[in-house]
Scaffold this motif. Structure first.
Motif, short mmCIF file in Angstrom:
data_model
loop_
_atom_site.label_atom_id
_atom_site.label_comp_id
_atom_site.label_asym_id
_atom_site.label_seq_id
_atom_site.Cartn_x
_atom_site.Cartn_y
_atom_site.Cartn_z
N GLY A 268 25.21 6.34 27.14
CA GLY A 268 25.24 7.38 26.10
C GLY A 268 23.81 8.04 26.41
N LEU A 269 22.66 7.37 26.73
CA LEU A 269 21.44 7.62 26.85
C LEU A 269 20.76 7.39 28.28
CD1 LEU A 269 19.16 8.21 24.66
CD2 LEU A 269 18.35 5.94 24.61
N LEU A 270 20.30 8.69 28.64
CA LEU A 270 19.70 8.61 29.87
C LEU A 270 18.11 8.65 29.85
CD1 LEU A 270 20.12 9.09 33.16
CD2 LEU A 270 20.17 11.57 32.67
N VAL A 271 17.67 7.68 30.58
CA VAL A 271 16.29 7.54 30.28
C VAL A 271 15.53 7.69 31.89
CG1 VAL A 271 14.05 5.94 29.50
CG2 VAL A 271 16.43 5.67 28.38
N ASN A 272 14.79 8.67 32.03
CA ASN A 272 13.96 8.91 33.20
C ASN A 272 12.47 8.37 32.73
OD1 ASN A 272 15.96 10.95 34.81
ND2 ASN A 272 15.82 11.56 32.76
N TYR A 273 11.96 7.68 33.85
CA TYR A 273 10.90 6.95 33.17
C TYR A 273 10.06 6.74 34.73
CZ TYR A 273 13.27 2.48 34.40
OH TYR A 273 13.99 1.51 34.99
N PHE A 274 8.71 6.44 34.47
CA PHE A 274 7.90 5.81 35.61
C PHE A 274 8.01 4.31 35.58
CE2 PHE A 274 5.82 10.05 34.95
CZ PHE A 274 6.22 10.71 35.90
N ALA A 275 8.08 3.71 36.88
CA ALA A 275 7.94 2.38 36.80
C ALA A 275 6.73 1.54 37.49
CB ALA A 275 9.38 1.55 37.23
N ALA B 142 12.27 -4.25 33.09
CA ALA B 142 11.01 -4.17 32.24
C ALA B 142 9.75 -3.80 32.82
CB ALA B 142 10.96 -5.50 31.53
N ASP B 143 9.63 -2.92 33.51
CA ASP B 143 8.32 -2.53 34.00
C ASP B 143 8.04 -1.12 33.70
OD1 ASP B 143 10.38 -1.41 35.73
OD2 ASP B 143 9.27 -1.86 37.51
N VAL B 144 8.36 -0.44 32.66
CA VAL B 144 8.24 0.68 32.48
C VAL B 144 6.67 1.14 32.09
CG1 VAL B 144 8.69 2.60 30.48
CG2 VAL B 144 10.37 0.97 31.18
N LEU C 144 -2.10 2.45 41.05
CA LEU C 144 -1.60 3.80 42.00
C LEU C 144 -0.15 3.87 41.24
CD1 LEU C 144 -1.92 5.43 44.29
CD2 LEU C 144 -0.72 3.75 45.64
N ALA C 145 0.66 3.12 40.50
CA ALA C 145 1.71 3.40 40.17
C ALA C 145 1.45 4.48 38.99
CB ALA C 145 2.29 2.11 39.59
N VAL C 146 0.40 4.28 38.52
CA VAL C 146 0.33 5.30 36.90
C VAL C 146 -0.33 6.60 37.69
CG1 VAL C 146 -1.25 5.49 35.08
CG2 VAL C 146 -0.08 3.37 35.40
N ARG C 147 -1.56 6.40 38.36
CA ARG C 147 -1.89 7.54 38.82
C ARG C 147 -1.25 8.33 39.87
NH1 ARG C 147 -7.62 7.59 37.96
NH2 ARG C 147 -8.51 5.85 37.45
N GLY C 148 -0.37 7.59 40.71
CA GLY C 148 0.33 8.46 41.77
C GLY C 148 1.73 8.75 41.16
N LYS C 149 2.18 8.37 40.08
CA LYS C 149 3.58 8.18 39.54
C LYS C 149 4.28 7.79 40.79
CE LYS C 149 2.22 12.11 36.75
NZ LYS C 149 2.40 13.51 36.55
N ALA C 150 4.21 6.57 41.25
CA ALA C 150 5.02 6.33 42.27
C ALA C 150 6.52 6.00 42.15
CB ALA C 150 4.30 4.72 43.09
N LEU C 151 6.98 5.35 41.15
CA LEU C 151 8.23 5.07 41.30
C LEU C 151 8.92 5.89 40.00
CD1 LEU C 151 8.29 1.18 41.66
CD2 LEU C 151 8.76 3.13 43.55
N ARG C 152 9.67 7.12 40.40
CA ARG C 152 10.44 7.80 39.21
C ARG C 152 11.77 7.00 39.16
NH1 ARG C 152 7.07 12.40 40.95
NH2 ARG C 152 6.40 13.30 39.29
#
Length: 218
Positions: A123-130, A42-44, A8-16
């Motif tokens: 200096g680096l902003l990373v937006n990711y799904f966790a 470490a849950d990217v 569900l974390a993958v399909r639902g993009k639960a945690l941005r």
């Protein structure tokens, strides 16, 4: 239940999530999943390319985004930007690549091309799904793995996790294919609604928002 949360974390993009990472002068690779990750937990699962993706701080004046700091692949670089492996460092990289770390490593890393010439704090902003923390006991909440901390804004979608479990049990234990197919359909519909939900801030301007109406199905 852990497998259900991962799916569900993958399909639902639960945690941005959004995290700022320190930039090291003349360093091109930054591990985002695996040993010595620069991101907490470490849950990217993947970069949020539908959002702001990866951005670079241009000396404190602005954040450089996708129009100037583009996501590409190593294959693209080899064809369209030859010499990328040996180019000199630059103040603001042109490209970023999400790839496995080189030198016989299985780590997932962000590769900056060309490598930055100057160190920058945050200096680096990373937006990711966790993925979140996987629960290890029945009294722990999903996403946090805690008995006391719950992500209430995701509570309307917890029933979607139950659909996954029901589908698995009906298909593999009870051998009831038709009922399992019903649960799978409900799971896929619920996860799609979860992925399409608006950012939480936008709900503040509305009276209500759409959640999976599972009670209406019985």
């Amino acid at each position: 239940f852990q497998t259900a949360q991962i799916d569900l974390a993958v399909r639902g993009k639960a945690l941005r999530r959004s995290e700022k990472v320190n930039v090291v002068a003349n360093q091109a690779e930054y591990v985002v999943s695996g040993a010595s990750s620069v991101l907490p937990g470490a849950d990217v699962l993947g970069i949020d390319s539908e959002g702001d993706g990866v951005q670079f701080d241009d000396g404190g004046t602005r954040w450089v985004g996708a129009s100037e700091f583009r996501p590409v692949t190593k294959e693209w670089l080899t064809t369209h930007y030859p010499g990328w492996r040996t180019n000199s460092a630059t103040s603001v990289p042109l490209y970023w690549v999400l790839t496995t770390q080189e030198d016989n490593s299985n780590n997932l890393a962000l590769l900056l091309v060309d490598k930055p010439s100057t160190a920058r704090t945050d200096g680096l902003l990373v937006n990711y799904f966790a993925r979140g923390v996987l629960p290890s006991a029945t009294n722990q909440y999903p996403w946090t793995g805690s008995t006391t901390v719950q992500l209430v804004y995701l509570e309307p979608y917890e029933m979607v996790l139950v659909y996954w479990v029901w589908e698995f049990l009906l298909r593999h234990v009870s051998k009831s294919t038709a009922r399992a197919d019903d649960m799978l359909k409900m799971y896929l519909e619920g996860s799609a609604r979860m992925a399409a939900r608006e950012p939480l801030a936008e709900h503040m301007t509305r009276d209500t928002f759409l959640v999976p109406g599972y009670f209406s199905r019985f």
